[in-house]
Design a protein around this motif. Structure first.
Motif, PDB file in Angstrom:
ATOM      1  N   ARG A  80       0.836  -1.199   0.000  1.00 56.75           N
ATOM      2  CA  ARG A  80       0.000   0.000   0.000  1.00 56.75           C
ATOM      3  C   ARG A  80       0.870   1.248   0.000  1.00 56.75           C
ATOM      4  NH1 ARG A  80      -5.281   1.066  -0.753  1.00 56.75           N
ATOM      5  NH2 ARG A  80      -5.792   1.896   1.292  1.00 56.75           N
ATOM      6  N   GLU A  81       0.482   2.209  -0.799  1.00 60.10           N
ATOM      7  CA  GLU A  81       1.259   3.444  -0.897  1.00 60.10           C
ATOM      8  C   GLU A  81       1.287   4.193   0.424  1.00 60.10           C
ATOM      9  OE1 GLU A  81       1.808   7.279  -3.875  1.00 60.10           O
ATOM     10  OE2 GLU A  81      -0.030   6.072  -3.975  1.00 60.10           O
ATOM     11  N   SER A  82       0.226   4.085   1.221  1.00 62.25           N
ATOM     12  CA  SER A  82       0.181   4.811   2.493  1.00 62.25           C
ATOM     13  C   SER A  82       1.230   4.321   3.475  1.00 62.25           C
ATOM     14  CB  SER A  82      -1.214   4.722   3.122  1.00 62.25           C
ATOM     15  OG  SER A  82      -1.695   3.399   3.106  1.00 62.25           O
ATOM     16  N   ASP A  83       1.709   3.095   3.352  1.00 62.64           N
ATOM     17  CA  ASP A  83       2.858   2.643   4.142  1.00 62.64           C
ATOM     18  C   ASP A  83       4.168   3.055   3.486  1.00 62.64           C
ATOM     19  OD1 ASP A  83       1.688   1.554   6.375  1.00 62.64           O
ATOM     20  OD2 ASP A  83       2.605  -0.414   6.129  1.00 62.64           O
ATOM     21  N   TYR A  84       4.236   2.972   2.189  1.00 61.83           N
ATOM     22  CA  TYR A  84       5.466   3.361   1.496  1.00 61.83           C
ATOM     23  C   TYR A  84       5.807   4.822   1.757  1.00 61.83           C
ATOM     24  CZ  TYR A  84       8.954   3.649  -2.211  1.00 61.83           C
ATOM     25  OH  TYR A  84      10.112   3.818  -2.910  1.00 61.83           O
ATOM     26  N   PHE A 122      -4.871 -13.027  -5.639  1.00 60.85           N
ATOM     27  CA  PHE A 122      -4.931 -12.496  -4.283  1.00 60.85           C
ATOM     28  C   PHE A 122      -5.765 -11.213  -4.304  1.00 60.85           C
ATOM     29  CE2 PHE A 122      -1.073 -14.934  -4.652  1.00 60.85           C
ATOM     30  CZ  PHE A 122      -0.938 -15.581  -3.429  1.00 60.85           C
ATOM     31  N   THR A 123      -6.759 -11.151  -3.445  1.00 57.14           N
ATOM     32  CA  THR A 123      -7.583  -9.947  -3.336  1.00 57.14           C
ATOM     33  C   THR A 123      -7.105  -9.118  -2.152  1.00 57.14           C
ATOM     34  OG1 THR A 123      -9.507 -11.070  -4.273  1.00 57.14           O
ATOM     35  CG2 THR A 123      -9.918  -9.038  -3.048  1.00 57.14           C
ATOM     36  N   VAL A 124      -6.804  -7.860  -2.429  1.00 58.19           N
ATOM     37  CA  VAL A 124      -6.323  -6.946  -1.385  1.00 58.19           C
ATOM     38  C   VAL A 124      -7.492  -6.508  -0.519  1.00 58.19           C
ATOM     39  CG1 VAL A 124      -5.198  -4.733  -0.961  1.00 58.19           C
ATOM     40  CG2 VAL A 124      -4.503  -6.136  -2.921  1.00 58.19           C
ATOM     41  N   TYR A 125      -7.303  -6.564   0.794  1.00 60.00           N
ATOM     42  CA  TYR A 125      -8.322  -6.163   1.758  1.00 60.00           C
ATOM     43  C   TYR A 125      -7.669  -5.176   2.713  1.00 60.00           C
ATOM     44  CZ  TYR A 125     -12.988  -7.435   3.504  1.00 60.00           C
ATOM     45  OH  TYR A 125     -14.331  -7.445   3.818  1.00 60.00           O
ATOM     46  N   ALA A 126      -7.965  -3.902   2.548  1.00 59.36           N
ATOM     47  CA  ALA A 126      -7.319  -2.870   3.361  1.00 59.36           C
ATOM     48  C   ALA A 126      -7.753  -2.997   4.819  1.00 59.36           C
ATOM     49  CB  ALA A 126      -7.671  -1.492   2.824  1.00 59.36           C
ATOM     50  N   THR A 127      -6.755  -3.085   5.715  1.00 56.47           N
ATOM     51  CA  THR A 127      -7.046  -3.246   7.144  1.00 56.47           C
ATOM     52  C   THR A 127      -6.108  -2.369   7.970  1.00 56.47           C
ATOM     53  OG1 THR A 127      -5.621  -5.219   7.149  1.00 56.47           O
ATOM     54  CG2 THR A 127      -8.004  -5.582   6.975  1.00 56.47           C
ATOM     55  N   PRO A 128      -6.216  -1.047   7.851  1.00 54.24           N
ATOM     56  CA  PRO A 128      -5.345  -0.161   8.629  1.00 54.24           C
ATOM     57  C   PRO A 128      -5.580  -0.328  10.126  1.00 54.24           C
ATOM     58  CG  PRO A 128      -7.149   1.064   7.643  1.00 54.24           C
ATOM     59  CD  PRO A 128      -7.207  -0.305   7.051  1.00 54.24           C
ATOM     60  N   GLY A 129      -4.588   0.068  10.885  1.00 51.51           N
ATOM     61  CA  GLY A 129      -4.677  -0.033  12.341  1.00 51.51           C
ATOM     62  C   GLY A 129      -3.322  -0.322  12.943  1.00 51.51           C
ATOM     63  N   HIS A 130      -2.698  -1.408  12.507  1.00 56.18           N
ATOM     64  CA  HIS A 130      -1.324  -1.679  12.935  1.00 56.18           C
ATOM     65  C   HIS A 130      -0.387  -0.669  12.276  1.00 56.18           C
ATOM     66  CE1 HIS A 130       2.086  -3.903  14.412  1.00 56.18           C
ATOM     67  NE2 HIS A 130       2.553  -4.084  13.181  1.00 56.18           N
ATOM     68  N   THR A 131      -0.630  -0.407  11.002  1.00 60.09           N
ATOM     69  CA  THR A 131       0.000   0.699  10.275  1.00 60.09           C
ATOM     70  C   THR A 131      -1.073   1.319   9.388  1.00 60.09           C
ATOM     71  OG1 THR A 131       0.667  -0.566   8.318  1.00 60.09           O
ATOM     72  CG2 THR A 131       2.211  -0.540  10.179  1.00 60.09           C
ATOM     73  N   LEU A 159       2.771   1.732  17.745  1.00 58.67           N
ATOM     74  CA  LEU A 159       3.977   2.006  16.977  1.00 58.67           C
ATOM     75  C   LEU A 159       3.653   3.046  15.901  1.00 58.67           C
ATOM     76  CD1 LEU A 159       5.196  -1.682  16.522  1.00 58.67           C
ATOM     77  CD2 LEU A 159       6.003  -0.004  18.202  1.00 58.67           C
ATOM     78  N   PRO A 160       4.673   3.651  15.275  1.00 58.43           N
ATOM     79  CA  PRO A 160       4.399   4.646  14.231  1.00 58.43           C
ATOM     80  C   PRO A 160       3.467   4.096  13.156  1.00 58.43           C
ATOM     81  CG  PRO A 160       6.718   4.705  14.810  1.00 58.43           C
ATOM     82  CD  PRO A 160       6.128   3.533  15.545  1.00 58.43           C
ATOM     83  N   GLY A 161       2.408   4.834  12.879  1.00 55.48           N
ATOM     84  CA  GLY A 161       1.401   4.396  11.918  1.00 55.48           C
ATOM     85  C   GLY A 161       0.232   3.667  12.540  1.00 55.48           C
ATOM     86  N   GLY A 162       0.304   3.403  13.847  1.00 51.39           N
ATOM     87  CA  GLY A 162      -0.782   2.691  14.512  1.00 51.39           C
ATOM     88  C   GLY A 162      -1.965   3.584  14.813  1.00 51.39           C
ATOM     89  N   ASP A 163      -3.153   2.976  14.857  1.00 54.41           N
ATOM     90  CA  ASP A 163      -4.393   3.725  15.096  1.00 54.41           C
ATOM     91  C   ASP A 163      -5.412   2.769  15.699  1.00 54.41           C
ATOM     92  OD1 ASP A 163      -6.938   4.927  14.883  1.00 54.41           O
ATOM     93  OD2 ASP A 163      -6.337   6.105  13.147  1.00 54.41           O
ATOM     94  N   PRO A 164      -5.683   2.858  17.011  1.00 55.16           N
ATOM     95  CA  PRO A 164      -6.611   1.923  17.653  1.00 55.16           C
ATOM     96  C   PRO A 164      -8.006   1.937  17.035  1.00 55.16           C
ATOM     97  CG  PRO A 164      -5.367   3.139  19.298  1.00 55.16           C
ATOM     98  CD  PRO A 164      -5.067   3.783  17.983  1.00 55.16           C
ATOM     99  N   SER A 165      -8.513   3.116  16.691  1.00 52.26           N
ATOM    100  CA  SER A 165      -9.843   3.201  16.104  1.00 52.26           C
ATOM    101  C   SER A 165      -9.889   2.499  14.756  1.00 52.26           C
ATOM    102  CB  SER A 165     -10.256   4.672  15.949  1.00 52.26           C
ATOM    103  OG  SER A 165     -11.518   4.776  15.329  1.00 52.26           O
TER     104      SER A 165
END
Length: 204
Positions: A80-84, A122-131, A159-165
């Motif tokens: 994902r570009e948002s991690d890159y 492979f189907t990409v399933y976006a799951t932000p939170g850990h990053t 950690l950097p990029g983490g988001d509990p919500s």
């Protein structure tokens, strides 16, 4: 038929998965965090070549072997570009070390995008939170969940990029998937989505 070969490597015991269709001569490598020579030897023992590396997220313990494998095989790299975009930030350099790698091309995947590798889709399933850019990859009744979902637990968000919500929303999204899946996490033992829906407090 999906074939999954698991290598648990490095100080953080990160699960690297070599994945392919049973009769395919190519494979996808998911999260090569450590010991690229070990991964490449296993690929060769299986009589395969690497089509693509799929990253569930950009933390150091999941990407440490990327550069060597890309250079050795010329394979595609998907993430994902948002991690890159985190990599050049010096504050995050320890956690996102690919900033120091010289890649000519990185393929940025989108939610629900389909990636072909190893004779599979492979189907990409976006799951932000850990990053910010964490994803799961769904393929032939399996979920490669990275550090989003573990057996009995979920990934940390401090950690950097983490988001509990965001993590809560991503876990809810996984819990809404119909049917059962084998779950192959970034650390620890494999499990099933049905088991996690029943016993994992973060999915209930």
């Amino acid at each position: 038929m999906l074939k999954v070969h698991t290598l648990t490597l490095g100080d953080y015991q990160t699960n690297c998965y070599i994945v392919h269709e049973a009769v395919s001569k190519t494979c996808a490598v998911i999260d090569p965090g450590y010991e690229p020579d070990t991964i490449l030897r296993k690929v060769a023992e299986l009589g395969l070549t690497v089509d693509a590396i799929l990253l569930t997220h950009g933390h150091f313990d999941h990407v440490g072997g990327v550069e060597a494998i890309v250079r050795a095989t010329g394979c595609a790299l998907w993430m994902r570009e948002s991690d890159y975009s985190q990599f050049p930030n010096p504050i995050n350099a320890h956690y996102y070390p690919i900033a120091n790698c010289d890649f000519t091309e990185v393929c940025f995947c989108e939610d629900f995008e389909e990636i072909s590798a190893g004779g599979l889709t492979f189907t990409v399933y976006a799951t932000p939170g850990h990053t910010y850019g964490s994803v799961c990859y769904l393929c032939d009744g399996a979920i490669f969940s990275g550090d989003t979902l573990f057996a009995g637990s979920c990934g940390r968000t401090d950690l950097p990029g983490g988001d509990p919500s965001a993590m809560g929303c991503s876990l809810a999204r996984l819990s809404e998937l119909a049917g059962d899946f084998a779950v192959y996490p970034g650390h620890g033992e494999s499990t099933t989505l049905a088991r996690e829906k029943r016993y994992n407090p973060y999915l209930r």
